[in-house]
Write an enzyme that holds these catalytic residues in place. Structure first.
Site, PDB file in Angstrom:
ATOM      1  N   GLY A  45       0.788  -1.234   0.000  1.00 44.20           N
ATOM      2  CA  GLY A  45       0.000   0.000   0.000  1.00 44.20           C
ATOM      3  C   GLY A  45       0.815   1.276   0.000  1.00 44.20           C
ATOM      4  O   GLY A  45       0.276   2.348   0.237  1.00 44.20           O
ATOM      5  N   HIS A  46       2.092   1.198  -0.269  1.00 45.80           N
ATOM      6  CA  HIS A  46       2.947   2.396  -0.167  1.00 45.80           C
ATOM      7  C   HIS A  46       3.835   2.514  -1.394  1.00 45.80           C
ATOM      8  O   HIS A  46       4.890   1.921  -1.462  1.00 45.80           O
ATOM      9  CB  HIS A  46       3.830   2.262   1.071  1.00 45.80           C
ATOM     10  CG  HIS A  46       4.532   3.519   1.457  1.00 45.80           C
ATOM     11  ND1 HIS A  46       5.809   3.827   1.040  1.00 45.80           N
ATOM     12  CD2 HIS A  46       4.154   4.550   2.241  1.00 45.80           C
ATOM     13  CE1 HIS A  46       6.187   4.975   1.564  1.00 45.80           C
ATOM     14  NE2 HIS A  46       5.203   5.441   2.307  1.00 45.80           N
ATOM     15  N   PHE A  47       3.532   3.184  -2.338  1.00 44.45           N
ATOM     16  CA  PHE A  47       2.356   3.920  -2.759  1.00 44.45           C
ATOM     17  C   PHE A  47       1.623   3.087  -3.801  1.00 44.45           C
ATOM     18  O   PHE A  47       2.240   2.258  -4.452  1.00 44.45           O
ATOM     19  CB  PHE A  47       2.766   5.262  -3.373  1.00 44.45           C
ATOM     20  CG  PHE A  47       3.252   6.252  -2.360  1.00 44.45           C
ATOM     21  CD1 PHE A  47       2.360   7.096  -1.734  1.00 44.45           C
ATOM     22  CD2 PHE A  47       4.589   6.340  -2.027  1.00 44.45           C
ATOM     23  CE1 PHE A  47       2.801   8.045  -0.818  1.00 44.45           C
ATOM     24  CE2 PHE A  47       5.034   7.276  -1.106  1.00 44.45           C
ATOM     25  CZ  PHE A  47       4.148   8.131  -0.498  1.00 44.45           C
ATOM     26  N   ILE A  52       7.363   2.413  -2.861  1.00 46.45           N
ATOM     27  CA  ILE A  52       8.588   3.042  -2.362  1.00 46.45           C
ATOM     28  C   ILE A  52       8.759   2.599  -0.909  1.00 46.45           C
ATOM     29  O   ILE A  52       7.780   2.500  -0.163  1.00 46.45           O
ATOM     30  CB  ILE A  52       8.492   4.576  -2.449  1.00 46.45           C
ATOM     31  CG1 ILE A  52       8.390   5.021  -3.905  1.00 46.45           C
ATOM     32  CG2 ILE A  52       9.689   5.237  -1.788  1.00 46.45           C
ATOM     33  CD1 ILE A  52       8.116   6.500  -4.085  1.00 46.45           C
TER      34      ILE A  52
END
Length: 145
Positions: A45-47, A52
């Site tokens: 979930g990042h991003f 990242i």
């Protein structure tokens, strides 16, 4: 205490172990590296569609190599007689310059600033495979036996 012995005694395991190897270690500092796996849980979930490595994970990697491994080496005589040393991060101040992507290998270089009363303060830098500065700062922590 050798590098292999330090790695075996670290209080972390996959998926929260961010040390692959220690390249050099002395009472003054340490150099180690880690490669971020493509399937690490935090990339989901990042991003969205552009993963990242979160800054907090980069700090954790810097702390595991630059603070915990170095601290265990500095306190090797005391730690060798204790099975479960307690380790705590007490402060961090880190500036970020470049992203770390899935699959990137980073090198952490830490220099001891102060070690007193089982508290270690270090100047820590992280570089990518191209030897570009990713982040740098100061990290402090304590080891309790």
């Amino acid at each position: 205490m050798t590098s292999d012995q330090i790695l075996k005694r670290l209080p972390y395991q996959d998926p929260f172990l961010f040390v692959d190897a220690i390249e050099a270690i002395s009472l003054a500092g340490i150099t180690g590296h880690y490669t971020f796996k493509h399937d690490h849980y935090f990339y989901i979930g990042h991003f969205k569609n552009n993963p990242i490595t979160p800054g907090v994970i980069l700090i954790e990697c810097m702390a595991q190599i630059g603070l915990v491994c170095l601290g265990m080496y500095i306190m090797k005589d005391e730690i060798s007689t204790h099975d479960n040393p307690k380790i705590a991060l007490t402060s961090s101040q880190v500036d970020f310059y470049l992203p770390v992507l899935p699959g990137d290998k980073v090198t952490v270089i830490s220099e001891k600033d102060v070690f007193r009363f089982n508290k270690l303060k270090c100047k820590v830098r992280m570089y990518n495979a191209e030897e570009e500065l990713v982040c740098r700062g100061q990290i402090s922590g304590m080891i309790s036996l």
